[in-house]
Scaffold this motif. Structure first.
Motif, PDB file in Angstrom:
ATOM      1  N   VAL A   1      11.383  20.759 -21.198  1.00 30.60           N
ATOM      2  CA  VAL A   1      11.334  20.893 -22.630  1.00 30.60           C
ATOM      3  C   VAL A   1      10.430  21.948 -23.332  1.00 30.60           C
ATOM      4  O   VAL A   1       9.703  22.602 -22.602  1.00 30.60           O
ATOM      5  N   ALA A   2      10.551  22.490 -24.569  1.00 30.70           N
ATOM      6  CA  ALA A   2       9.848  23.597 -25.155  1.00 30.70           C
ATOM      7  C   ALA A   2       8.489  23.099 -25.381  1.00 30.70           C
ATOM      8  O   ALA A   2       8.314  21.791 -25.732  1.00 30.70           O
TER       9      ALA A   2
ATOM     10  N   GLU B   1      11.546  19.745 -27.975  1.00 31.27           N
ATOM     11  CA  GLU B   1      13.000  19.802 -27.681  1.00 31.27           C
ATOM     12  C   GLU B   1      13.375  20.131 -26.158  1.00 31.27           C
ATOM     13  O   GLU B   1      12.755  20.927 -25.541  1.00 31.27           O
ATOM     14  N   LEU B   2      14.768  19.584 -25.866  1.00 30.09           N
ATOM     15  CA  LEU B   2      15.302  20.164 -24.635  1.00 30.09           C
ATOM     16  C   LEU B   2      15.754  21.647 -24.832  1.00 30.09           C
ATOM     17  O   LEU B   2      16.041  22.042 -25.773  1.00 30.09           O
ATOM     18  N   VAL B   3      15.437  22.306 -23.302  1.00 33.33           N
ATOM     19  CA  VAL B   3      15.691  23.792 -23.461  1.00 33.33           C
ATOM     20  C   VAL B   3      16.620  24.053 -22.314  1.00 33.33           C
ATOM     21  O   VAL B   3      16.811  23.083 -21.344  1.00 33.33           O
ATOM     22  N   TRP B   4      17.479  25.093 -22.309  1.00 30.03           N
ATOM     23  CA  TRP B   4      18.163  25.633 -21.573  1.00 30.03           C
ATOM     24  C   TRP B   4      18.122  27.081 -21.242  1.00 30.03           C
ATOM     25  O   TRP B   4      17.232  27.460 -21.876  1.00 30.03           O
ATOM     26  N   VAL B   5      18.717  27.431 -20.051  1.00 29.59           N
ATOM     27  CA  VAL B   5      18.524  28.909 -19.707  1.00 29.59           C
ATOM     28  C   VAL B   5      19.905  29.612 -19.938  1.00 29.59           C
ATOM     29  O   VAL B   5      20.764  29.267 -19.457  1.00 29.59           O
ATOM     30  N   GLN B   6      19.522  30.664 -20.713  1.00 32.07           N
ATOM     31  CA  GLN B   6      20.747  31.517 -20.906  1.00 32.07           C
ATOM     32  C   GLN B   6      20.650  32.951 -20.121  1.00 32.07           C
ATOM     33  O   GLN B   6      19.608  33.254 -19.535  1.00 32.07           O
ATOM     34  N   GLU B   7      21.884  33.351 -19.713  1.00 28.93           N
ATOM     35  CA  GLU B   7      22.030  34.705 -19.229  1.00 28.93           C
ATOM     36  C   GLU B   7      21.340  35.858 -20.208  1.00 28.93           C
ATOM     37  O   GLU B   7      21.684  35.830 -21.044  1.00 28.93           O
ATOM     38  N   PRO B   8      20.486  36.551 -19.491  1.00 27.00           N
ATOM     39  CA  PRO B   8      19.833  37.642 -20.369  1.00 27.00           C
ATOM     40  C   PRO B   8      20.825  38.801 -20.681  1.00 27.00           C
ATOM     41  O   PRO B   8      21.769  38.661 -19.950  1.00 27.00           O
ATOM     42  N   CYS B   9      20.501  39.452 -21.681  1.00 22.24           N
ATOM     43  CA  CYS B   9      21.505  40.497 -22.001  1.00 22.24           C
ATOM     44  C   CYS B   9      21.016  41.679 -21.018  1.00 22.24           C
ATOM     45  O   CYS B   9      20.032  41.652 -20.180  1.00 22.24           O
TER      46      CYS B   9
ATOM     47  N   ALA C   1      15.932  28.469 -24.136  1.00 28.70           N
ATOM     48  CA  ALA C   1      16.701  28.501 -25.322  1.00 28.70           C
ATOM     49  C   ALA C   1      16.572  26.811 -25.797  1.00 28.70           C
ATOM     50  O   ALA C   1      16.904  25.988 -25.179  1.00 28.70           O
ATOM     51  N   GLY C   2      16.106  26.588 -27.174  1.00 28.48           N
ATOM     52  CA  GLY C   2      16.128  25.203 -27.607  1.00 28.48           C
ATOM     53  C   GLY C   2      17.306  24.750 -27.829  1.00 28.48           C
ATOM     54  O   GLY C   2      18.253  25.173 -28.753  1.00 28.48           O
TER      55      GLY C   2
ATOM     56  N   THR D   1       7.571  29.373 -22.941  1.00 25.34           N
ATOM     57  CA  THR D   1       7.096  28.220 -22.074  1.00 25.34           C
ATOM     58  C   THR D   1       7.785  26.962 -22.242  1.00 25.34           C
ATOM     59  O   THR D   1       8.423  26.572 -23.395  1.00 25.34           O
ATOM     60  N   ALA D   2       8.222  26.510 -21.031  1.00 26.85           N
ATOM     61  CA  ALA D   2       8.756  25.330 -20.861  1.00 26.85           C
ATOM     62  C   ALA D   2       7.866  24.360 -20.147  1.00 26.85           C
ATOM     63  O   ALA D   2       7.281  24.647 -19.308  1.00 26.85           O
ATOM     64  N   ARG D   3       8.050  22.994 -20.376  1.00 22.78           N
ATOM     65  CA  ARG D   3       7.145  22.005 -19.598  1.00 22.78           C
ATOM     66  C   ARG D   3       8.170  20.942 -18.979  1.00 22.78           C
ATOM     67  O   ARG D   3       9.067  20.410 -19.540  1.00 22.78           O
ATOM     68  N   VAL D   4       7.651  20.498 -17.838  1.00 24.76           N
ATOM     69  CA  VAL D   4       8.498  19.459 -17.247  1.00 24.76           C
ATOM     70  C   VAL D   4       8.009  17.999 -17.843  1.00 24.76           C
ATOM     71  O   VAL D   4       6.667  17.830 -17.799  1.00 24.76           O
ATOM     72  N   ASP D   5       8.875  17.477 -18.401  1.00 26.65           N
ATOM     73  CA  ASP D   5       8.802  16.123 -18.943  1.00 26.65           C
ATOM     74  C   ASP D   5       9.506  15.024 -18.324  1.00 26.65           C
ATOM     75  O   ASP D   5      10.542  15.341 -17.722  1.00 26.65           O
ATOM     76  N   GLU D   6       9.060  14.023 -18.378  1.00 24.14           N
ATOM     77  CA  GLU D   6       9.841  12.630 -18.064  1.00 24.14           C
ATOM     78  C   GLU D   6      10.212  11.874 -19.192  1.00 24.14           C
ATOM     79  O   GLU D   6       9.639  11.339 -19.935  1.00 24.14           O
ATOM     80  N   ILE D   7      11.695  11.624 -19.379  1.00 20.62           N
ATOM     81  CA  ILE D   7      12.371  10.845 -20.608  1.00 20.62           C
ATOM     82  C   ILE D   7      12.831   9.701 -19.861  1.00 20.62           C
ATOM     83  O   ILE D   7      13.916   9.723 -19.295  1.00 20.62           O
ATOM     84  N   PRO D   8      12.248   8.631 -19.784  1.00 20.29           N
ATOM     85  CA  PRO D   8      12.516   7.310 -19.529  1.00 20.29           C
ATOM     86  C   PRO D   8      14.030   6.848 -19.945  1.00 20.29           C
ATOM     87  O   PRO D   8      14.052   6.808 -21.103  1.00 20.29           O
ATOM     88  N   GLY D   9      15.016   6.585 -19.102  1.00 22.80           N
ATOM     89  CA  GLY D   9      16.234   5.872 -19.705  1.00 22.80           C
ATOM     90  C   GLY D   9      17.125   7.164 -19.863  1.00 22.80           C
ATOM     91  O   GLY D   9      18.293   6.658 -20.285  1.00 22.80           O
ATOM     92  N   PHE D  10      16.511   8.277 -20.018  1.00 22.22           N
ATOM     93  CA  PHE D  10      17.613   9.365 -20.206  1.00 22.22           C
ATOM     94  C   PHE D  10      18.472   9.767 -18.992  1.00 22.22           C
ATOM     95  O   PHE D  10      17.580  10.054 -17.833  1.00 22.22           O
ATOM     96  N   THR D  11      19.557   9.817 -19.010  1.00 21.90           N
ATOM     97  CA  THR D  11      20.563  10.185 -17.871  1.00 21.90           C
ATOM     98  C   THR D  11      21.082  11.504 -17.806  1.00 21.90           C
ATOM     99  O   THR D  11      20.994  12.355 -18.926  1.00 21.90           O
TER     100      THR D  11
END
Ligand SMILES: [Zn+2]
Length: 127
Positions: free
Chosen positions: A5-6, A25-33, A51-52, A61-71
């Motif tokens: 997450v961001a 918010e959840l983040v993902w990783v985009q291919e750089p230009c 990317a948010g 900066t992204a943080r490792v988070d635990e979201i209980p029940g999230f699959t």
């Protein structure tokens, strides 16, 4: 399930930091230009960014988070929605999510990570 997450944590500790995301918010990783692939510390910054999924903005900066029940299925759905909203192909979702979950699994909850192209690593968090 552990996800990335961001976060604003550690922002400004590294030169070139930026954070336009929504905290948590959840983040993902985009291919750089092409420019950032040669120099991820340059003015564009996409080569050091996450990317948010909700905001469609980015952060260094992204943080490792635990979201209980999230699959994995929940996350694929979130990823599909984000890709569709952002004009990206929705069929990327499952592969992207698997890559992100693998990445998140590498560190403990609360770890702040940053990125240089395809290199991801933890930052020291000062309380
Ligand atoms: Zn770029």
């Amino acid at each position: 399930m552990k996800v990335l997450v961001a976060t604003a944590l550690t922002q400004g500790e590294h030169e070139g930091d930026y954070n336009w995301c929504i905290e948590g918010e959840l983040v993902w990783v985009q291919e750089p230009c092409a420019i950032d692939r040669r120099n991820p510390d340059g003015p564009c910054g996409c080569g050091r960014g996450f990317a948010g999924m909700s905001s469609h903005r980015s952060t260094t900066t992204a943080r490792v988070d635990e979201i209980p029940g999230f699959t994995r299925d929940d996350m694929i759905l979130a990823m599909q929605t984000s890709l569709r909203d952002g004009g990206w192909p929705e069929h990327w979702a499952a592969d992207l999510v698997d890559g992100l979950l693998e990445l998140a699994s590498l560190w403990g909850v609360g770890t702040v990570i940053d990125r240089r192209i395809d290199d991801f690593g933890p930052r020291e968090v000062h309380a």
